[in-house]
Design an enzyme around this catalytic site. Sequence first.
Site, PDB file in Angstrom:
ATOM      1  N   THR A 197     -18.233 -39.192  41.302  1.00 32.06           N
ATOM      2  CA  THR A 197     -17.845 -38.034  40.502  1.00 32.06           C
ATOM      3  C   THR A 197     -18.542 -38.035  39.136  1.00 32.06           C
ATOM      4  O   THR A 197     -18.726 -39.084  38.520  1.00 32.06           O
ATOM      5  CB  THR A 197     -16.319 -38.077  40.281  1.00 32.06           C
ATOM      6  OG1 THR A 197     -15.706 -38.160  41.562  1.00 32.06           O
ATOM      7  CG2 THR A 197     -15.817 -36.853  39.544  1.00 32.06           C
ATOM      8  N   GLU A 214     -10.380 -38.437  46.062  1.00 30.30           N
ATOM      9  CA  GLU A 214     -10.859 -38.545  47.458  1.00 30.30           C
ATOM     10  C   GLU A 214     -10.770 -37.203  48.172  1.00 30.30           C
ATOM     11  O   GLU A 214     -10.540 -37.129  49.370  1.00 30.30           O
ATOM     12  CB  GLU A 214     -10.041 -39.609  48.196  1.00 30.30           C
ATOM     13  CG  GLU A 214     -10.876 -40.523  49.028  1.00 30.30           C
ATOM     14  CD  GLU A 214     -11.892 -41.284  48.213  1.00 30.30           C
ATOM     15  OE1 GLU A 214     -13.071 -40.933  48.303  1.00 30.30           O
ATOM     16  OE2 GLU A 214     -11.513 -42.209  47.475  1.00 30.30           O
ATOM     17  N   GLY A 233     -13.004 -46.215  39.054  1.00 30.79           N
ATOM     18  CA  GLY A 233     -12.033 -47.247  38.679  1.00 30.79           C
ATOM     19  C   GLY A 233     -12.734 -48.582  38.449  1.00 30.79           C
ATOM     20  O   GLY A 233     -13.605 -48.980  39.228  1.00 30.79           O
TER      21      GLY A 233
HETATM   22  C1  LIG Z   1      -8.138 -45.423  43.736  1.00 38.89           C
HETATM   23  C2  LIG Z   1      -8.864 -44.134  43.487  1.00 38.89           C
HETATM   24  C3  LIG Z   1     -10.139 -43.997  44.307  1.00 38.89           C
HETATM   25  C4  LIG Z   1     -10.719 -42.658  44.210  1.00 38.89           C
HETATM   26  C5  LIG Z   1     -11.999 -42.497  44.562  1.00 38.89           C
HETATM   27  C6  LIG Z   1     -12.639 -41.180  44.599  1.00 38.89           C
HETATM   28  O1  LIG Z   1     -12.020 -40.165  44.355  1.00 38.89           O
HETATM   29  S1  LIG Z   1     -14.269 -41.186  45.079  1.00 38.89           S
HETATM   30  C7  LIG Z   1     -14.801 -39.508  45.014  1.00 38.89           C
HETATM   31  C8  LIG Z   1     -14.218 -38.705  46.142  1.00 38.89           C
HETATM   32  N1  LIG Z   1     -14.777 -37.385  46.152  1.00 38.89           N
HETATM   33  C9  LIG Z   1     -14.478 -36.498  47.079  1.00 38.89           C
HETATM   34  O2  LIG Z   1     -13.694 -36.752  47.981  1.00 38.89           O
HETATM   35  C10 LIG Z   1     -15.218 -35.202  46.983  1.00 38.89           C
HETATM   36  C11 LIG Z   1     -14.678 -34.144  47.924  1.00 38.89           C
HETATM   37  N2  LIG Z   1     -15.749 -33.306  48.392  1.00 38.89           N
HETATM   38  C12 LIG Z   1     -16.308 -33.432  49.628  1.00 38.89           C
HETATM   39  O3  LIG Z   1     -15.974 -34.335  50.396  1.00 38.89           O
HETATM   40  C13 LIG Z   1     -17.394 -32.464  50.010  1.00 38.89           C
HETATM   41  O4  LIG Z   1     -17.995 -31.886  48.894  1.00 38.89           O
HETATM   42  C14 LIG Z   1     -16.855 -31.336  50.913  1.00 38.89           C
HETATM   43  C15 LIG Z   1     -16.439 -31.975  52.231  1.00 38.89           C
HETATM   44  C16 LIG Z   1     -15.689 -30.628  50.283  1.00 38.89           C
HETATM   45  C17 LIG Z   1     -17.968 -30.320  51.153  1.00 38.89           C
HETATM   46  O5  LIG Z   1     -19.146 -30.976  51.499  1.00 38.89           O
HETATM   47  P1  LIG Z   1     -20.491 -30.155  51.726  1.00 38.89           P
HETATM   48  O6  LIG Z   1     -20.646 -29.158  50.653  1.00 38.89           O
HETATM   49  O7  LIG Z   1     -21.567 -31.164  51.885  1.00 38.89           O
HETATM   50  O8  LIG Z   1     -20.229 -29.514  53.124  1.00 38.89           O
HETATM   51  P2  LIG Z   1     -19.806 -28.008  53.520  1.00 38.89           P
HETATM   52  O9  LIG Z   1     -18.458 -27.678  53.009  1.00 38.89           O
HETATM   53  O10 LIG Z   1     -20.913 -27.087  53.190  1.00 38.89           O
HETATM   54  O11 LIG Z   1     -19.713 -28.159  55.086  1.00 38.89           O
HETATM   55  C18 LIG Z   1     -20.864 -28.352  55.898  1.00 38.89           C
HETATM   56  C19 LIG Z   1     -20.454 -29.032  57.178  1.00 38.89           C
HETATM   57  O12 LIG Z   1     -20.247 -30.423  56.931  1.00 38.89           O
HETATM   58  C20 LIG Z   1     -19.017 -30.809  57.510  1.00 38.89           C
HETATM   59  N3  LIG Z   1     -18.511 -31.959  56.771  1.00 38.89           N
HETATM   60  C21 LIG Z   1     -18.209 -32.069  55.451  1.00 38.89           C
HETATM   61  N4  LIG Z   1     -17.780 -33.319  55.186  1.00 38.89           N
HETATM   62  C22 LIG Z   1     -17.832 -34.018  56.348  1.00 38.89           C
HETATM   63  C23 LIG Z   1     -17.507 -35.341  56.682  1.00 38.89           C
HETATM   64  N5  LIG Z   1     -17.061 -36.208  55.768  1.00 38.89           N
HETATM   65  N6  LIG Z   1     -17.678 -35.703  57.969  1.00 38.89           N
HETATM   66  C24 LIG Z   1     -18.101 -34.830  58.895  1.00 38.89           C
HETATM   67  N7  LIG Z   1     -18.423 -33.553  58.620  1.00 38.89           N
HETATM   68  C25 LIG Z   1     -18.291 -33.165  57.362  1.00 38.89           C
HETATM   69  C26 LIG Z   1     -18.162 -29.582  57.373  1.00 38.89           C
HETATM   70  O13 LIG Z   1     -17.063 -29.652  58.255  1.00 38.89           O
HETATM   71  C27 LIG Z   1     -19.131 -28.505  57.738  1.00 38.89           C
HETATM   72  O14 LIG Z   1     -19.234 -28.426  59.145  1.00 38.89           O
HETATM   73  P3  LIG Z   1     -19.528 -27.015  59.853  1.00 38.89           P
HETATM   74  O15 LIG Z   1     -18.313 -26.186  59.588  1.00 38.89           O
HETATM   75  O16 LIG Z   1     -20.744 -26.459  59.174  1.00 38.89           O
HETATM   76  O17 LIG Z   1     -19.691 -27.401  61.262  1.00 38.89           O
HETATM   77  C1  LIG Z   2      -6.922 -41.378  39.232  1.00 31.28           C
HETATM   78  C2  LIG Z   2      -8.265 -40.935  39.692  1.00 31.28           C
HETATM   79  C3  LIG Z   2      -9.168 -41.885  40.127  1.00 31.28           C
HETATM   80  C4  LIG Z   2     -10.435 -41.490  40.537  1.00 31.28           C
HETATM   81  N1  LIG Z   2     -11.324 -42.442  40.913  1.00 31.28           N
HETATM   82  C5  LIG Z   2     -12.587 -42.091  41.237  1.00 31.28           C
HETATM   83  C6  LIG Z   2     -13.557 -43.082  41.560  1.00 31.28           C
HETATM   84  O1  LIG Z   2     -13.259 -44.275  41.574  1.00 31.28           O
HETATM   85  N2  LIG Z   2     -14.813 -42.689  41.833  1.00 31.28           N
HETATM   86  C7  LIG Z   2     -15.185 -41.385  41.824  1.00 31.28           C
HETATM   87  O2  LIG Z   2     -16.357 -41.099  42.092  1.00 31.28           O
HETATM   88  N3  LIG Z   2     -14.288 -40.423  41.542  1.00 31.28           N
HETATM   89  C8  LIG Z   2     -13.005 -40.743  41.243  1.00 31.28           C
HETATM   90  N4  LIG Z   2     -12.093 -39.772  40.929  1.00 31.28           N
HETATM   91  C9  LIG Z   2     -12.526 -38.365  40.890  1.00 31.28           C
HETATM   92  C10 LIG Z   2     -11.955 -37.539  42.043  1.00 31.28           C
HETATM   93  O3  LIG Z   2     -12.542 -37.861  43.253  1.00 31.28           O
HETATM   94  C11 LIG Z   2     -12.140 -36.061  41.715  1.00 31.28           C
HETATM   95  O4  LIG Z   2     -11.389 -35.779  40.555  1.00 31.28           O
HETATM   96  C12 LIG Z   2     -11.676 -35.201  42.871  1.00 31.28           C
HETATM   97  O5  LIG Z   2     -12.576 -35.315  43.960  1.00 31.28           O
HETATM   98  C13 LIG Z   2     -11.515 -33.721  42.479  1.00 31.28           C
HETATM   99  O6  LIG Z   2     -12.689 -33.217  41.954  1.00 31.28           O
HETATM  100  P1  LIG Z   2     -12.740 -32.483  40.528  1.00 31.28           P
HETATM  101  O7  LIG Z   2     -12.099 -33.354  39.544  1.00 31.28           O
HETATM  102  O8  LIG Z   2     -14.149 -32.078  40.344  1.00 31.28           O
HETATM  103  O9  LIG Z   2     -11.834 -31.219  40.695  1.00 31.28           O
HETATM  104  P2  LIG Z   2     -12.302 -29.652  40.815  1.00 31.28           P
HETATM  105  O10 LIG Z   2     -13.148 -29.578  42.010  1.00 31.28           O
HETATM  106  O11 LIG Z   2     -12.923 -29.267  39.512  1.00 31.28           O
HETATM  107  O12 LIG Z   2     -10.929 -29.013  41.060  1.00 31.28           O
HETATM  108  C14 LIG Z   2     -10.242 -28.211  40.117  1.00 31.28           C
HETATM  109  C15 LIG Z   2      -9.521 -27.080  40.874  1.00 31.28           C
HETATM  110  O13 LIG Z   2     -10.486 -26.247  41.487  1.00 31.28           O
HETATM  111  C16 LIG Z   2     -10.185 -26.051  42.850  1.00 31.28           C
HETATM  112  N5  LIG Z   2     -11.427 -25.933  43.630  1.00 31.28           N
HETATM  113  C17 LIG Z   2     -12.584 -26.619  43.491  1.00 31.28           C
HETATM  114  N6  LIG Z   2     -13.472 -26.255  44.421  1.00 31.28           N
HETATM  115  C18 LIG Z   2     -12.875 -25.320  45.183  1.00 31.28           C
HETATM  116  C19 LIG Z   2     -13.277 -24.547  46.316  1.00 31.28           C
HETATM  117  N7  LIG Z   2     -14.461 -24.701  46.870  1.00 31.28           N
HETATM  118  N8  LIG Z   2     -12.390 -23.680  46.817  1.00 31.28           N
HETATM  119  C20 LIG Z   2     -11.169 -23.522  46.284  1.00 31.28           C
HETATM  120  N9  LIG Z   2     -10.730 -24.237  45.215  1.00 31.28           N
HETATM  121  C21 LIG Z   2     -11.576 -25.113  44.675  1.00 31.28           C
HETATM  122  C22 LIG Z   2      -9.387 -27.288  43.266  1.00 31.28           C
HETATM  123  O14 LIG Z   2      -8.550 -26.990  44.365  1.00 31.28           O
HETATM  124  C23 LIG Z   2      -8.609 -27.587  41.992  1.00 31.28           C
HETATM  125  O15 LIG Z   2      -7.442 -26.813  42.001  1.00 31.28           O
HETATM  126  C24 LIG Z   2     -10.805 -40.124  40.526  1.00 31.28           C
HETATM  127  C25 LIG Z   2      -9.880 -39.176  40.097  1.00 31.28           C
HETATM  128  C26 LIG Z   2      -8.633 -39.564  39.680  1.00 31.28           C
HETATM  129  C27 LIG Z   2      -7.656 -38.526  39.216  1.00 31.28           C
END
Ligand SMILES: CCC/C=C/C(=O)SCCNC(=O)CCNC(=O)[C@H](O)C(C)(C)COP(=O)([O-])OP(=O)([O-])OC[C@H]1O[C@@H](n2cnc3c(N)ncnc32)[C@H](O)[C@@H]1OP(=O)([O-])[O-]
Ligand SMILES: Cc1cc2nc3c(=O)[nH]c(=O)nc-3n(C[C@H](O)[C@H](O)[C@H](O)COP(=O)(O)OP(=O)(O)OC[C@H]3O[C@@H](n4cnc5c(N)ncnc54)[C@H](O)[C@@H]3O)c2cc1C
Length: 674
Positions: A157, A440, A196
């Site tokens: 992120t 996530e 983290g």
């Molecule tokens: C302790 C705390 C720890 C925290 C850590 C963190 O937070 S770390 C940070 C965590 N951060 C996040 O979690 C960030 C969240 N964001 C995301 O994961 C991605 O940006 C997204 C999945 C929202 C869109 O991705 P995109 O713009 O690249 O894709 P698109 O929407 O244009 O779709 C195109 C096609 O791809 C498919 N497809 C997509 N993903 C997958 C997959 N995993 N597998 C398989 N397929 C997948 C989708 O279904 C679609 O299929 P279709 O319909 O064409 O057949």
């Molecule tokens: C405690 C904590 C720990 C974390 N740890 C990590 C880490 O270790 N590593 C790391 O890489 N990241 C980490 N993150 C980041 C985390 O993965 C992101 O905050 C999360 O994926 C959400 O993305 P954003 O903050 O950009 O939210 P945004 O995408 O800016 O979301 C803001 C609002 O916009 C809306 N929105 C955004 N896109 C769309 C769309 N396409 N359609 C409709 N609505 C939409 C969402 O629903 C939400 O309501 C952590 C976050 C937190 C809070």
Amino acid sequence: MTQTNNNMTVNPDLAMERAKCNFNVLEVTHIFDGGERNTLQRKKIEDVALNSGASKDALGEEHMSPKEKYENAVRKSCIYATMMKNELAELSGLESFGVSSPVIRRTADAFFKEVSPFLLHLGMFVPTIMGQCTPEQQSYWLPRALDMQIIGTYAQTELGHGTFIRGLETTATYDPETEEFVLHSPTLSSYKWWAGGLGKTVNYCIVVAQLYTKGECHGTHPFIVQIRDEDTHVPLPGIKVGEIGPKMGFNTADNGFLGFDHYRIPREHMLMKNAQVLKDGTYVKVARHGKLTYGTMVFVRVVLVNEVAFNLAKASTIAVRYSAIRRQSKPKPDEVEPQILDYVTQQHKLFIAIATAHALQLCSTWLWESFSAVLAQMKGGNTDTLPEFHALSSCLKAISTSDSAHLIEQCRHACGGHGYMISSGIPNLYNFVSATRTYEGDYTVLLLQTARFLVKAYEQAEAKKPLTPTVSYLAHAFSGSRATWDNSPDGIIRSFQALAAGKTAVCVTNMRKRMRAGLSQVDAWEMSTIQLVAAAEAHCRAVIADTYRKEIVRLTANSSPNVKVVMDQLTTLYLYYWALERTGDLLMFTSVSQKDLVDLQIAYEELLLKIRPNAVGLVDAFDLRDELLHSTLGSYDGRVYERLMEEALKSPMNKEPVSDAYSKYLRPMMKGKL
Ligand SMILES: CCC/C=C/C(=O)SCCNC(=O)CCNC(=O)[C@H](O)C(C)(C)COP(=O)([O-])OP(=O)([O-])OC[C@H]1O[C@@H](n2cnc3c(N)ncnc32)[C@H](O)[C@@H]1OP(=O)([O-])[O-]
Ligand SMILES: Cc1cc2nc3c(=O)[nH]c(=O)nc-3n(C[C@H](O)[C@H](O)[C@H](O)COP(=O)(O)OP(=O)(O)OC[C@H]3O[C@@H](n4cnc5c(N)ncnc54)[C@H](O)[C@@H]3O)c2cc1C
């Protein structure tokens, strides 16, 4: 006060509740743990990790300054990591959830009221090495990481983008002259943000960056990057790193920021399992599926379902035990004040939390098994099941985290004012689980991923093409009649499926209408997203209900009769609760009548009364040691008021009889001398 046989003084109301419980608590513990063997293994791990008292703090974390809190969390993380390498290594049998064995993770909760600064090391850094490296890369990095010679995190992120991974701005440009990648943060919004452990703890991280070679961008790829000296821990030249500041929770996790100024890393530090850059800069795509670089996120989404089930079990244990000892109001003037657990509204708040903890726990095991099957197929080069699995893990992550956060907050409400105390344990649980709804993959964003899959599956059903298992019910969407309501468990599950199919059909119809009226496909989709999210929620609810019911029937096949009854009551409660939450939808998409719904409400209320005598037994069956609960309200002995007072007296504010603020401000103000 009543004495128990192990000499613990137990609140008499809790003792009475335990005497009333009519089922074998241990049998239900085995169900929650996934079998007797797992319970025994868990208890051994807990004994080794917790009996020494190393998890305890002399002064509660809540009374420490941010710096003290962090240093204390690092101290305990080092103790726990050393235990994991030594005493716990053999016991953990790390077979179930890989390196993130849930028992090891859960036991760690005794050491941290918030979270460990090492959470990301085992939670994402190591899994990324395992999932995204070639075997040669793994053989170099994995032993060092598992032995904790290096500590890492996952920095994806950025300040400007979290959700939209394709929009990340950090660049990794290949230089064939030196066979290095040059990492650069071109803008403020490209700074990595949130990882983290990044702030102060780690010396390595996985960095996700846009890969450029031979002048072409190939999208985001993961790299392993050293950011601090392995000996002095000083940030390396070209690295700007720090901590992001106080948050609602996670305050012991030193979440950090990271920027690069043309920082060079060797070519081999690109994780090359799914794509490679050859020495001359040629880009080679290896993976068959374009989204395999998102693999670590999918893994963590699966793990999170289990994580939140456990935290919900904790909150419900605290709130139910407290509700058994708390007496309030006098509805019948001649009788003593009742236990608040006797109020039906209280049961309505709490029993769904117990049922949901079971439902999510069982779904998490089922999801893990599905994930293992998908991984096994992908090893053989087959990625056919990945889209369905992505849809499933996305919605289960979204709904499990959202439901758990909501129900933990409901548990706090159920504890009245005392639930607001940090020492109740509930605020920390809420702060932690509330974040899981966002990280996530945000709730809405993930449900929209599932909705994409649902719409495609609906179109396949319309074309009479075969459907994958979790959406096979969509085939019935074209029968032309509303689903027949039937209040048996299977009947309610079929109705939930009818809601999901009906809502998906409405979305498709509306999108088509909007496109006929001239909207582009993207705009028609956007206009329908409220309904698409609701369709994905309904689909997920149907999956959870179906899985929970089937798993309980299977797991209780050989249970004693009363365990069968109480487990059946909980699954039925889950179904009734959600049917009553969705009465409008049921009226739209099934043949349910007003009378059916009135009858269902009465059946639900009667069910609450049947569960009531076993409520404390049910939360005891989660078998959560006091060290894991960190709660004045939820300890096994129910000495709530004594513990609240003990904790209050520990407050540093009580150290001096008169606060300095009196002479500095209060006195001058009261004497008119300010
Ligand atoms: C302790 C705390 C720890 C925290 C850590 C963190 O937070 S770390 C940070 C965590 N951060 C996040 O979690 C960030 C969240 N964001 C995301 O994961 C991605 O940006 C997204 C999945 C929202 C869109 O991705 P995109 O713009 O690249 O894709 P698109 O929407 O244009 O779709 C195109 C096609 O791809 C498919 N497809 C997509 N993903 C997958 C997959 N995993 N597998 C398989 N397929 C997948 C989708 O279904 C679609 O299929 P279709 O319909 O064409 O057949
Ligand atoms: C405690 C904590 C720990 C974390 N740890 C990590 C880490 O270790 N590593 C790391 O890489 N990241 C980490 N993150 C980041 C985390 O993965 C992101 O905050 C999360 O994926 C959400 O993305 P954003 O903050 O950009 O939210 P945004 O995408 O800016 O979301 C803001 C609002 O916009 C809306 N929105 C955004 N896109 C769309 C769309 N396409 N359609 C409709 N609505 C939409 C969402 O629903 C939400 O309501 C952590 C976050 C937190 C809070």
